[in-house]
Write a protein that holds these residues in place. Sequence first.
Motif, PDB file in Angstrom:
ATOM      1  N   UNK B 482       0.835  -1.203   0.000  1.00  0.00           N
ATOM      2  CA  UNK B 482       0.000   0.000   0.000  1.00  0.00           C
ATOM      3  C   UNK B 482       0.869   1.253   0.000  1.00  0.00           C
ATOM      4  N   UNK B 483       1.938   1.214   0.829  1.00  0.00           N
ATOM      5  CA  UNK B 483       2.817   2.376   0.904  1.00  0.00           C
ATOM      6  C   UNK B 483       3.517   2.617  -0.431  1.00  0.00           C
ATOM      7  N   UNK B 486       1.671   4.701  -2.712  1.00  0.00           N
ATOM      8  CA  UNK B 486       1.417   6.088  -2.392  1.00  0.00           C
ATOM      9  C   UNK B 486       0.488   6.313  -1.211  1.00  0.00           C
ATOM     10  N   UNK B 487       0.134   5.248  -0.461  1.00  0.00           N
ATOM     11  CA  UNK B 487      -0.727   5.432   0.702  1.00  0.00           C
ATOM     12  C   UNK B 487       0.137   5.738   1.916  1.00  0.00           C
ATOM     13  N   UNK B 488      -0.158   6.837   2.604  1.00  0.00           N
ATOM     14  CA  UNK B 488       0.573   7.180   3.824  1.00  0.00           C
ATOM     15  C   UNK B 488       0.213   6.225   4.951  1.00  0.00           C
ATOM     16  N   UNK B 489       0.911   6.322   6.092  1.00  0.00           N
ATOM     17  CA  UNK B 489       0.670   5.376   7.193  1.00  0.00           C
ATOM     18  C   UNK B 489      -0.794   5.316   7.615  1.00  0.00           C
ATOM     19  N   UNK B 491      -3.613   6.164   5.927  1.00  0.00           N
ATOM     20  CA  UNK B 491      -4.449   5.549   4.898  1.00  0.00           C
ATOM     21  C   UNK B 491      -4.196   4.062   4.815  1.00  0.00           C
ATOM     22  N   UNK B 495      -7.243   1.620   5.158  1.00  0.00           N
ATOM     23  CA  UNK B 495      -7.707   0.902   3.977  1.00  0.00           C
ATOM     24  C   UNK B 495      -7.273  -0.563   3.924  1.00  0.00           C
ATOM     25  N   UNK B 496      -6.146  -0.864   4.530  1.00  0.00           N
ATOM     26  CA  UNK B 496      -5.615  -2.223   4.392  1.00  0.00           C
ATOM     27  C   UNK B 496      -5.586  -2.966   5.728  1.00  0.00           C
TER      28      UNK B 496
END
Lengths: 349, 588
Positions: B482-483, B486-489, B491, B495-496
Amino acid sequence: MQSSQLPAQIEFCSVTKMYGPIPAVSNLSLIVRRGEFLTILGPSGSGKTTTLMLLAGFVTPSKGDILIGGKSVAAVPSYRRDQGIVFQSYALFPHLTVRRNLEFPLEMRGIRSAERAKRVERILKRVHLNDFGGRMPSQLSGGQQQRVALARALIADPPILLLDEPLGALDRNLREQMQVELKGLHKEFGITTVCVTHDQDEALTLSDRIVVMREGRIEQTDAPEVLYDRPATRFVANFLGEANIFENPGFKIQSDVVQPSGTVAMLRPERIGVAAPAAPQHADSDLRQSVTGTVADMIYAGPLRKYHVRAGGDLIVVREHVASGQQIFRPGDEVRLEWLRSDVRFVAA
Amino acid sequence: MNTLQKLAGTPIWLAVPAFAILLAIFGIPMVLLFLISLDAPTFSVANYQAFFGHGANVRVLFQTIEVSLVATTLCLIIGYPAAYLITAVSKGLRTTLVVLVVIPYLTSFLVRTYAWIVILGDRGLINNVLRDLGLISSPLQLLYTRMAVYLGMVHIMLPLMILPLVSVMLGIDKSLMAAARSMGARPFAAFWRVFLPLSLPGIRSGSLLVFVLCLGFYITPAALGGLRDAMLSTFIAAQVETSFDMARTATSAFVLLGIAVVMLVIFGLDLSGPRGRAARTSWKWVHLFGTPMRYFNEFAAYYRAKYWNASLYHAVANNRWWKISGTVFVLLTMCFLLFPSIVVIIMSFSAGEFLQFPPPGISLKWYRSFFDDPSWTGAALTSIQIGLGVTLLSTIVGTLAAYGLNRTVPRLRSFLTLVVLAPITFPSIVVGIAAYLGLLKFGLIGTKTGIALTHSLGAIAYVLVIVSATLANFDRRLEQAAMSMGAGPLWTFIRVTLPLIRPGITGGALFAFMHSFDEVVKTSLVSGVSIRTLPLKMWEDMRHEIDPTIAALASLLVLLPVVWLIALYVTWWRSRPSAQRALPEPAT
């Protein structure tokens, strides 16, 4: 490979990563050029995965710096690095459908839903999974999961693609098929790719250049042909393919060049010919060296036949392509081995 | 940026709220209690000398150990064959049997204790049946005897023996038994030489768990035993009630704790090396308390069938008599586990005035009596309020702590987990006294907040264990993936991580509520005079006037675990990334 003319995309500048007192990667310097497919090859524990994690931003260097596009990324977290990563076990989100998995990187980049849907359909078509958008990852085969993972890494058009043992979980036939596909995708997207693997076939097939790592250090960096044909060290010679290292040959190794100090002679098994002692000499016998020995073992392996021949103090491995009309030797038979003097390499011991 | 990232890399600080509560209400008071027992600041062992110099104290101490040993042995004698038979049956039947073991485990222990009063009482089930058969003329003294204590304790502890055993036995590769048979071992020899040694870890952890929890038993011996059957916890509680002499109470509490710790050290620790020791013990505890949860997981994941092993196994035991006696044994065990609850339900519909079984007629008057009495409904409301508060607090704090601990180095994690688990491994009375002392400092004795904080000690431990077990199976590469996209910590977590560990969090929340809703020992110490929770009122009524109103409440409480199980099943089933659910495409 004219890659040396292309600008550098990724630069490792004397990077060291310590885990406690143990360096996983020590003083590593490396340049990856734009559009290049670079493979980091090494046995487990050689630091290759740490190198990839450093590049991905999941691990921060203890010393040194990493530049991407000329800018230091040592302090940039992974989610700001704009890279696509294919993980070893694919890391597809099990609670999201294939489509939602593919949309995820687009969503994180704030792309509108209509545009997302368009790009998802396009990439699904590209990886031949048109009708699979609504499936859950657990409903896909290994090869299909692999392609979704690849599509998910590529969908946001990142400038860099990282592959962690991308084909490790696939069976042999599927792996070869995926190698072709991966190579095609790389050519099509022209994306700078760094791949980590312990599979030498994968490395030789896919890469523009290969980095061989050992105990946290780079052993050699070269194009696949160069690496195989002219390994710099004994470790590289042994790790990529099979190698005869003459420890104490009991005869003088002839070569066209002078043996540098601190090296041993190396000869690839397929460069050695095997014949009956009484068989006629080659026409160019003055370019060759020949020795006699006794067959210790014969191994039949489909298209190949392998002999282990005791000659001098070493056991010499000979690999011969199976052809009709060949004489087959049995353990105990006397044989004559011969090779071109120019095929002998000297590698650092 | 760099510091932020470093903090994100070591999110141990997420565990801070949990440890703050733990230290304030339990940790620091424990240290204070220990200092008090040692006569700090002068420091002497006079209190301990006084404890051991008193013949009655020593007698209670030995009695506590004796009762615990006997109860543990009985549990093992019944539990081992039961667990063996449960593992031997087909997958579907096994799931049913495990659920039948879990239901009493989840049922309020006050209810289960009360059930034995109904069964063993002078006008209870057994005496009435015997009298109707003409076998006795005056009732036998069954209640308030040592036997009643054993019955009640074994009934409460048996699931905790069976579940770890089943989990270890399921892990034993059944083809090993077939292999032993193929090498000429007779069935018994194959069992004795192969299966039994492999099941030893289950025996050890099950027995240890049961024994240590038995040591801290208070309610059941006090309700079912006579005056001569007092356990150390009962004794301490009496001390607290009569004179709040802190030094004496603290001393007795530490003696009780001392035995528990000594037992854990002798039998619980692997003496293979000082390094592995801490890790193994703590994870064993996690494992033990996590056991029931894994069963739910199991029936959510039926695709992991081991048909091959099952069929191999059937080849091993094919004798008809073995089968019949096995079936009978399992049936009897299940009856023993479930029958008391059924008796309570029947009792609740009684038209009689007393605890008379079978009831003389059918009526709903005891339900009316419960719902019409404001002291009962008020207590119920208080309990629900406190329970919801505890659930909210401990689910958040416990989940954060589990997440934080999951991301630290294993040795620190093991140690800190062990610390968090102390409130559910230490005898309740000891935890209760510590909490009393802790809340006294904050002026929270006799407040709902105080009670909720006390309950949260145990509830956080349950949440931590269950969420940790879920996190242990969570593939962290999913977060990295996820990171990398482009997902920050934050998010990434929303989301995950969160959707994937939600089943564990739900389970933890249910256990937290259950723990609070059933807790009486600690509550009785910190509730003061004004607040009555449901279990507390139930316990007080059980001791004084015994009228079937409690039966009405008890049968409502019996239904709770069934509701829980259904709720858990639904969340887990829905969270399963499965073929059945996924086919229709979401309209996005």
